[in-house]
Motif scaffolding. Structure first.
Motif, PDB file in Angstrom:
ATOM      1  N   ALA A 111      -4.295  48.949  88.417  1.00 35.63           N
ATOM      2  CA  ALA A 111      -4.572  50.237  89.067  1.00 35.63           C
ATOM      3  C   ALA A 111      -3.273  51.002  89.345  1.00 35.63           C
ATOM      4  O   ALA A 111      -3.196  52.222  89.151  1.00 35.63           O
ATOM      5  N   LEU A 112      -2.243  50.250  89.782  1.00 41.48           N
ATOM      6  CA  LEU A 112      -0.952  50.894  90.076  1.00 41.48           C
ATOM      7  C   LEU A 112      -0.327  51.471  88.814  1.00 41.48           C
ATOM      8  O   LEU A 112       0.165  52.617  88.805  1.00 41.48           O
ATOM      9  N   THR A 113      -0.349  50.730  87.725  1.00 42.92           N
ATOM     10  CA  THR A 113       0.247  51.234  86.486  1.00 42.92           C
ATOM     11  C   THR A 113      -0.562  52.393  85.909  1.00 42.92           C
ATOM     12  O   THR A 113       0.008  53.301  85.301  1.00 42.92           O
ATOM     13  N   ASP A 114      -1.887  52.365  86.106  1.00 45.53           N
ATOM     14  CA  ASP A 114      -2.690  53.497  85.663  1.00 45.53           C
ATOM     15  C   ASP A 114      -2.307  54.775  86.409  1.00 45.53           C
ATOM     16  O   ASP A 114      -2.196  55.858  85.817  1.00 45.53           O
ATOM     17  N   GLN A 115      -2.101  54.629  87.731  1.00 45.82           N
ATOM     18  CA  GLN A 115      -1.670  55.783  88.519  1.00 45.82           C
ATOM     19  C   GLN A 115      -0.286  56.253  88.089  1.00 45.82           C
ATOM     20  O   GLN A 115       0.005  57.461  88.052  1.00 45.82           O
ATOM     21  N   LEU A 116       0.583  55.290  87.760  1.00 44.69           N
ATOM     22  CA  LEU A 116       1.921  55.643  87.292  1.00 44.69           C
ATOM     23  C   LEU A 116       1.844  56.422  85.992  1.00 44.69           C
ATOM     24  O   LEU A 116       2.541  57.439  85.803  1.00 44.69           O
ATOM     25  N   ARG A 117       0.963  55.988  85.078  1.00 40.89           N
ATOM     26  CA  ARG A 117       0.820  56.696  83.810  1.00 40.89           C
ATOM     27  C   ARG A 117       0.299  58.109  84.021  1.00 40.89           C
ATOM     28  O   ARG A 117       0.768  59.076  83.412  1.00 40.89           O
ATOM     29  N   LEU A 118      -0.673  58.243  84.935  1.00 39.49           N
ATOM     30  CA  LEU A 118      -1.205  59.571  85.222  1.00 39.49           C
ATOM     31  C   LEU A 118      -0.142  60.476  85.852  1.00 39.49           C
ATOM     32  O   LEU A 118      -0.035  61.661  85.513  1.00 39.49           O
ATOM     33  N   ALA A 119       0.637  59.888  86.790  1.00 43.62           N
ATOM     34  CA  ALA A 119       1.697  60.678  87.438  1.00 43.62           C
ATOM     35  C   ALA A 119       2.738  61.134  86.422  1.00 43.62           C
ATOM     36  O   ALA A 119       3.235  62.270  86.467  1.00 43.62           O
ATOM     37  N   ARG A 120       3.050  60.230  85.476  1.00 47.38           N
ATOM     38  CA  ARG A 120       4.012  60.610  84.442  1.00 47.38           C
ATOM     39  C   ARG A 120       3.472  61.724  83.554  1.00 47.38           C
ATOM     40  O   ARG A 120       4.199  62.653  83.185  1.00 47.38           O
ATOM     41  N   ARG A 121       2.215  61.640  83.224  1.00 48.97           N
ATOM     42  CA  ARG A 121       1.613  62.701  82.411  1.00 48.97           C
ATOM     43  C   ARG A 121       1.642  64.040  83.152  1.00 48.97           C
ATOM     44  O   ARG A 121       1.966  65.079  82.569  1.00 48.97           O
ATOM     45  N   ASP A 122       1.313  63.990  84.477  1.00 45.06           N
ATOM     46  CA  ASP A 122       1.350  65.232  85.262  1.00 45.06           C
ATOM     47  C   ASP A 122       2.766  65.783  85.332  1.00 45.06           C
ATOM     48  O   ASP A 122       2.983  67.009  85.257  1.00 45.06           O
ATOM     49  N   MET A 123       3.731  64.875  85.489  1.00 44.83           N
ATOM     50  CA  MET A 123       5.117  65.315  85.577  1.00 44.83           C
ATOM     51  C   MET A 123       5.566  65.953  84.257  1.00 44.83           C
ATOM     52  O   MET A 123       6.227  66.996  84.245  1.00 44.83           O
ATOM     53  N   VAL A 124       5.183  65.340  83.160  1.00 48.06           N
ATOM     54  CA  VAL A 124       5.540  65.887  81.847  1.00 48.06           C
ATOM     55  C   VAL A 124       4.917  67.266  81.660  1.00 48.06           C
ATOM     56  O   VAL A 124       5.566  68.210  81.184  1.00 48.06           O
TER      57      VAL A 124
END
Length: 703
Positions: A111-124
């Motif tokens: 769950a944590l890594t999924d949130q990290l991936r989503l945050a990275r996508r939003d940041m990009v």
């Protein structure tokens, strides 16, 4: 060593230790029981070894289970998380290991890594959007700058080029010299730009607004091929720090050519025609003085007259043909604040030697080329210092209807006109400009002369043009004066201390101050919102020795009050309260005599805050309103506006605490001169007469 290897080694050590411990325990037990049969001892040892071996096998099985359920899943999870962390985009999903006994930990990691991936996508996506917006704004800015006929260059505080337009490329000597990240001074001369930046830094430090943080200058390209007129504006950060500056550049070669032609014209009129005119005059005077001259000699003089008159006519025709329709131009100039000019000249003098320059009087705006004026004043005052040893100079500016006088005075003899004339062709700065004193004076259409003054002082006067911009004026509709305020309670009344009571008014040190407030009733909750003062020493206003603070009143500022002083709630929201400002003002005042117009009003506000601020204003106080009443008894009005108008004292920043303090300081100096003429010369005499005038004035108000 990996985790798995470490656990295996520990398990083997435990098994070996268990085997040896079991054998030793069995053998020691048999010996303790008195059995020394070798066969029994050996059999017991073998049984103990078998038990140790069973323990080792049990530990091995346990290790294999731990490895399968815990170690291997944890390492697999760790590898995936590490891969996720090392990936910039994080597009590698984490999978839960099969057959693990790690409880909810893997699901939490997923769950944590999924949130990290989503945050990275939003940041990009946000970075892409911001980059696109910046690119779009840059395109807009480039399109706007492209249409500018003036060159525009933006630099960082280290003078590296951040942005420029094509007009700047056309103005500067080579495309290679101008580029992003390259030093500006590879294209333009350094000194005028640094001087303009120094002036703006000074104005910023003094709290100048955006409109004041713009300075004109004149510079040249590094190859001296082009003369440029520039304007510099500071770029400020969130806390008014300098993030860089922008300059606009205009080619003024045609103006310089016109100025050069004008100079040649002036020299031709002044020098080229002087010789023929002198010969013509001499021949005419000779003929007139000798009427009986022989005919041969007379014809010779008549030929001289004809020849010289013909030459004068020829030169006049040539000049009139060349300059027909030509508009006489002046050197490119800008508006300069005399406080800026004085500060720069003072720093330049301090760098070169022991001489100091003090700004006195009310600062004024004038017009000129500040860099050449800086060099002029620095050079001339250096000459004065070497001539008669003067080291302390005062600079004061006075505005007339037609020009601004820059007056520099010192204790010592005046400089003779012949000596000043001998300085005219001295170069101001041969390394960078090659200008002479004569060049600068001619460019400003002015002259320089020196006068003796009373008290063994001398004054050097430099008239300069009035500023192009209209000075700041007060409100279009006249504001009503502040009501006269009389309060003879112990809170506001002061007496002359015995130590200075009999000293002459001219010899005392003063701080002339003023306040702006939320209203006119200090006892009903009105508060100070601005406090300013300026020092007066030896009948000189030391303009640079000033105190100016905005104060947070901790209450709303009424709209009716704002129309007087223009100070709003937003302007004081982040300012310190009076409990902080008043001790600072007391430190500035020291033991000086306080001076104010309608002083009882301002003192009431100060002294009501003494307890909260833990300071005491026991200084003697002089009221210029009462001095005006004392001197001009027949006059009906003694408000500050009325008295300033009566004494013809300019007040460009009326209804600001500092502006009113400066105007009151000039008024006080004039009043001291008037008091001296009627026999009031000491502090005791002035305060006694003022108190009497106040009582009479208060009685008159009741009738």
């Amino acid at each position: 060593m990996t985790t798995r290897q470490w656990i295996a080694a520990v398990s083997a050590a435990i098994a070996l230790g268990g085997y040896l411990a079991s054998a030793l325990v069995v053998r020691w037990s048999l010996l303790a029981a008195g059995i020394d049969d070798e066969a029994l001892l050996t059999g017991g040892t073998v049984k103990a070894g078998a038990a140790g071996l069973a323990l080792a096998l049990a530990l091995l099985g346990l290790f294999l289970l731990v490895d399968r359920w815990l170690i291997a899943p944890a390492e697999a999870l760790g590898r995936q998380v590490r891969r996720q962390a090392q990936s910039k985009l994080g597009e590698h999903p984490v999978e839960v290991p099969q057959g693990h006994r790690l409880g909810p930990l893997p699901q939490a990691v997923v769950a944590l890594t999924d949130q990290l991936r989503l945050a990275r996508r939003d940041m990009v996506r946000a970075m892409e959007t911001a980059t696109a917006e910046v690119a779009r704004q840059k395109e807009w800015l480039e399109a706007i700058l492209l249409d500018f006929s003036d060159g525009v260059v933006v630099c960082d505080p280290q003078h590296r080029v951040l942005l420029y337009n094509q007009a700047a490329v056309r103005l500067l000597p080579s495309v290679q010299a101008l580029g992003l990240g390259r030093p500006l001074f590879s294209c333009l001369t350094r000194e005028p730009i640094l001087h303009a930046l120094e002036r703006l830094e000074y104005r910023r430090a003094e709290g100048g607004g955006a409109a004041e943080l713009v300075a004109p200058f004149v510079c040249a390209t590094m190859d001296s091929s082009t003369m440029l007129h520039g304007r510099m504006a500071l770029i400020l950060g969130p806390v008014r720090e300098v993030d860089g500056y922008a300059i606009t550049l205009t080619d003024i070669r045609s103006e310089i050519a016109g100025l050069t032609r004008m100079t040649n014209l002036r020299r031709a009129l002044g020098y080229g025609l002087r010789g023929p005119a002198a010969s013509l005059r001499a021949a005419a005077e000779t003929l007139a003085g000798f009427p009986d001259m022989e005919a041969v000699q007379r014809r010779a003089f008549e030929q001289v007259i004809v020849a010289e008159a013909t030459e004068i006519a020829r030169q006049i025709d040539t000049l009139s043909g060349e300059y027909r329709g030509h508009e006489l131009l002046r050197w490119p100039m800008g508006d300069i604040h005399s406080a800026d000019l004085a500060a720069c000249v003072g720093r330049a003098l301090a760098e070169d030697g022991p001489a100091t320059l003090t700004l006195v009087g009310i600062p004024q705006w004038l017009r000129g080329d500040s860099f050449s004026l800086l060099l002029l004043l620095k050079t001339v005052l250096g000459h004065v210092h070497r001539l008669n040893g003067a080291t302390a100079f005062d600079l004061e500016t006075r505005t007339t209807e037609r020009q601004v006088y820059v007056d520099v005075s010192w204790t010592g003899p005046a400089v003779p006109s012949a000596v000043i004339e001998s300085w005219q062709d001295d170069q101001l700065d041969a390394v960078h400009t090659g200008l002479t004193i004569r060049d600068v004076l001619e460019r400003h259409g002015t002259d320089l002369w020196c006068l003796d003054q009373a008290g063994g002082r001398a004054l050097l006067r430099l008239p300069l043009p009035l500023p192009a911009a209209e000075p700041l004026k007060g409100p279009s509709r006249p504001l009503p004066p502040r009501p006269e305020f009389y309060d003879f309670s112990p809170v506001t009344r002061s007496e002359a201390p015995a130590s200075i009571a009999d000293r002459r008014l001219r010899d005392l040190d003063y701080v002339v101050f003023d306040t702006e407030t939320t209203g006119l009733r200090p006892t009903d909750g009105d508060e100070i919102i601005s406090l300013a003062g300026v020092r007066v020493v030896n009948q000189r206003i030391l303009s640079a020795e000033r105190f100016e603070r905005l104060v947070n009143p901790k209450r709303k500022i009424p709209r009716g009050s704002i129309r007087f002083h223009g100070i709003t709630d937003d302007m004081v929201a982040d300012k310190p309260p009076i409990e902080v400002v008043l001790p600072q003002f007391k430190a500035f005042v020291g033991d000086a005599v306080l001076v104010a117009h309608n002083a009882a009003f301002d003192l009431k506000f100060l002294r009501m805050k003494e307890a909260a601020s833990q300071v005491s204003f026991s200084n003697p106080a002089i009221d210029t309103l009462l001095l005006s009443v004392l001197i001009d008894r027949e006059e009906e009005f003694h408000s500050l506006d009325s008295v300033l108008d009566r004494f013809s004292i300019p007040a460009p920043n009326r209804h600001t605490a500092l502006g009113d303090a400066l105007a009151t300081a000039e008024l006080f100096i004039r009043l001291v001169d008037r008091l001296d003429s009627i026999g009031i010369r000491t502090l005791r005499e002035s305060m006694s007469a003022s108190n009497m005038a106040a009582e009479m004035r208060q009685v008159q108000k009741h009738f």
